[in-house]
Design a protein around this motif. Structure first.
Motif, mmCIF file in Angstrom:
data_model
loop_
_atom_site.group_PDB
_atom_site.id
_atom_site.type_symbol
_atom_site.label_atom_id
_atom_site.label_comp_id
_atom_site.label_asym_id
_atom_site.label_seq_id
_atom_site.Cartn_x
_atom_site.Cartn_y
_atom_site.Cartn_z
ATOM 1 N N SER A 64 0.846 -1.190 0.000
ATOM 2 C CA SER A 64 0.000 0.000 0.000
ATOM 3 C C SER A 64 0.882 1.241 0.000
ATOM 4 C CB SER A 64 -0.911 0.002 1.235
ATOM 5 O OG SER A 64 -1.576 1.251 1.371
ATOM 6 N N LYS A 66 -0.532 4.021 1.352
ATOM 7 C CA LYS A 66 -1.302 4.850 2.272
ATOM 8 C C LYS A 66 -0.590 5.109 3.587
ATOM 9 C CE LYS A 66 -5.771 3.388 0.382
ATOM 10 N NZ LYS A 66 -7.083 2.734 0.672
ATOM 11 N N LEU A 89 -2.217 0.295 -7.947
ATOM 12 C CA LEU A 89 -2.479 0.788 -6.597
ATOM 13 C C LEU A 89 -2.995 2.220 -6.683
ATOM 14 C CD1 LEU A 89 0.476 -0.316 -4.257
ATOM 15 C CD2 LEU A 89 -1.815 -1.288 -4.420
ATOM 16 N N ILE A 90 -3.896 2.565 -5.777
ATOM 17 C CA ILE A 90 -4.393 3.939 -5.695
ATOM 18 C C ILE A 90 -3.296 4.824 -5.119
ATOM 19 C CG2 ILE A 90 -6.053 5.436 -4.530
ATOM 20 C CD1 ILE A 90 -8.050 3.111 -4.651
ATOM 21 N N LEU A 91 -3.106 5.976 -5.740
ATOM 22 C CA LEU A 91 -2.110 6.928 -5.268
ATOM 23 C C LEU A 91 -2.791 7.976 -4.382
ATOM 24 C CD1 LEU A 91 -0.478 5.537 -7.510
ATOM 25 C CD2 LEU A 91 0.391 7.798 -8.171
ATOM 26 N N PRO A 92 -2.480 7.991 -3.073
ATOM 27 C CA PRO A 92 -3.049 9.021 -2.191
ATOM 28 C C PRO A 92 -2.566 10.412 -2.598
ATOM 29 C CG PRO A 92 -2.057 7.208 -0.927
ATOM 30 C CD PRO A 92 -1.625 7.041 -2.351
ATOM 31 N N GLN A 93 -3.255 11.418 -2.106
ATOM 32 C CA GLN A 93 -2.909 12.789 -2.491
ATOM 33 C C GLN A 93 -1.463 13.129 -2.149
ATOM 34 O OE1 GLN A 93 -5.233 14.710 -4.213
ATOM 35 N NE2 GLN A 93 -3.392 15.908 -4.658
ATOM 36 N N ASN A 105 0.004 9.963 -16.041
ATOM 37 C CA ASN A 105 -0.501 8.621 -16.291
ATOM 38 C C ASN A 105 -0.647 8.385 -17.790
ATOM 39 O OD1 ASN A 105 -3.510 6.994 -16.579
ATOM 40 N ND2 ASN A 105 -1.873 6.033 -15.423
ATOM 41 N N MET A 138 -2.454 13.283 -13.299
ATOM 42 C CA MET A 138 -3.251 12.519 -12.349
ATOM 43 C C MET A 138 -3.835 13.410 -11.259
ATOM 44 S SD MET A 138 -1.085 8.975 -11.944
ATOM 45 C CE MET A 138 -2.445 8.150 -11.080
ATOM 46 N N ALA A 140 -7.147 12.971 -7.937
ATOM 47 C CA ALA A 140 -7.677 11.962 -7.013
ATOM 48 C C ALA A 140 -8.790 11.120 -7.621
ATOM 49 C CB ALA A 140 -8.180 12.645 -5.742
ATOM 50 N N LEU A 142 -10.885 8.795 -10.732
ATOM 51 C CA LEU A 142 -10.569 7.634 -11.561
ATOM 52 C C LEU A 142 -10.407 8.065 -13.007
ATOM 53 C CD1 LEU A 142 -10.258 4.560 -11.948
ATOM 54 C CD2 LEU A 142 -12.751 4.437 -12.236
ATOM 55 N N ASP A 143 -9.169 8.293 -13.420
ATOM 56 C CA ASP A 143 -8.848 8.690 -14.798
ATOM 57 C C ASP A 143 -9.583 9.967 -15.201
ATOM 58 O OD1 ASP A 143 -7.279 6.373 -15.003
ATOM 59 O OD2 ASP A 143 -8.987 5.190 -15.687
#
Length: 304
Positions: A64, A66, A89-93, A105, A138, A140, A142-143
């Motif tokens: 993660s 996070k 993986l989701i990239l946090p702010q 991206n 990028m 927060a 989704l694309d």
């Protein structure tokens, strides 16, 4: 530039190579952790992980991003930019903000069409005439970020996801190098709120062929799901994947084999199967497959 690279599958590898070839300083490579694979279920590193190690680059694979520790490690790299392509993986702010010039991206569609996980599959399955790659700033969402550059290609009438995947991977590598070289001159374009579609992750339940559907839909399904997970039908209790097809002519009962070359009737029209794979066997062109299978004309393929 000093770049953090984030990617995981084969699609991302040509992009990493292109950045290295362009002379950029790769501060670190982030990829998904090794996971069990193969018959022995031993942990296998990702395609990007293997390529980065071969290039002598540092590889990191946190579960993660996070945690404060993971975010501090990224900030400490003092990168100019992060390039993200099919990372997973989701990239946090805090991660998005860490590189001084943000995160770029590479997305394999013409945004805002086909945001999400499976844009190549969905473009073929929907019958799109064209697709491409976008270089996106990028945020927060989704694309949803602003687009810096797009490159467009036509989708071939018999093209599979595997073939289009390779073309778009090479195109994305070309585009990101160009985008970074001209970054100061590019004007971010906010995405339109019109024409937004979402490319949901492919579910294996979608893969069984319904021969009652029109041939054009069956053909798109076969090509869109090739090579994975592979559209399939049942033949005498054995699952057979159809990995290639073209539109054809002819009529008969849905799923009826019309000739020895495996032209198959659909709800409207017919498809010519071109490549097949029995469960547990290697994929074969239709003539090689038929020399062993010898599926007779008149046979009904139970794919409904």
């Amino acid at each position: 530039m000093r770049i953090i690279f984030m990617g995981t599958p084969d699609f991302s590898v040509p992009v990493l190579d292109a950045l290295v070839d362009a002379g950029h300083d790769i501060a670190a490579v982030y990829s998904q952790p090794p996971r069990p694979a193969g018959r022995g279920k031993k942990d296998r590193p990702t395609a990007v992980h293997e390529r980065a190690e071969a290039l002598g680059l540092e590889v990191r694979h946190p579960v993660s991003l996070k945690t404060p520790e993971a975010q501090a490690e990224i900030a400490a790299l003092n990168a100019d930019i992060a390039v993200v392509v099919a990372y997973g993986l989701i990239l946090p702010q805090a991660v998005l903000d860490a590189p001084t010039r943000g995160c770029l991206n590479i997305h394999a569609s013409l945004l805002p069409r086909w945001r999400g996980a499976a844009p190549i599959h969905r473009a073929i399955m929907a019958g799109d005439a064209k697709t491409g790659v976008c270089i996106m700033q990028m945020d927060a969402g989704l694309d949803t970020g602003a687009v810096l550059m797009c490159k467009e290609v036509e989708i071939g009438l018999s093209e599979t996801t595997a073939e289009l995947h390779d073309r778009l991977s090479a195109l994305g590598a070309e585009a990101i190098v160009e985008a970074i070289a001209t970054l100061d001159t590019l004007v971010p374009q906010p995405q339109s709120e019109q024409g937004v579609t979402y490319a949901a992750k492919i579910d294996k339940s979608e893969a069984r062929i319904d021969w009652t559907r029109p041939a054009i839909e069956v053909d798109r399904l076969i090509r869109g799901l090739s090579p994975f997970p592979g559209a399939w039908f049942d033949l005498d209790g054995i699952r057979v994947k159809a990995l290639g097809s073209t539109l054809s002519t002819g009529s008969g009962a849905a799923g009826q084999v019309l000739d020895s070359g495996l032209r198959v009737a659909c709800g409207d029209g017919a498809v010519q199967l071109t490549r097949l794979q029995r469960a547990g066997k290697a994929a074969q062109d239709v003539d090689v497959f038929q020399s062993g299978a010898q599926i007779a004309p008149g046979t009904i393929l139970n794919g409904e």
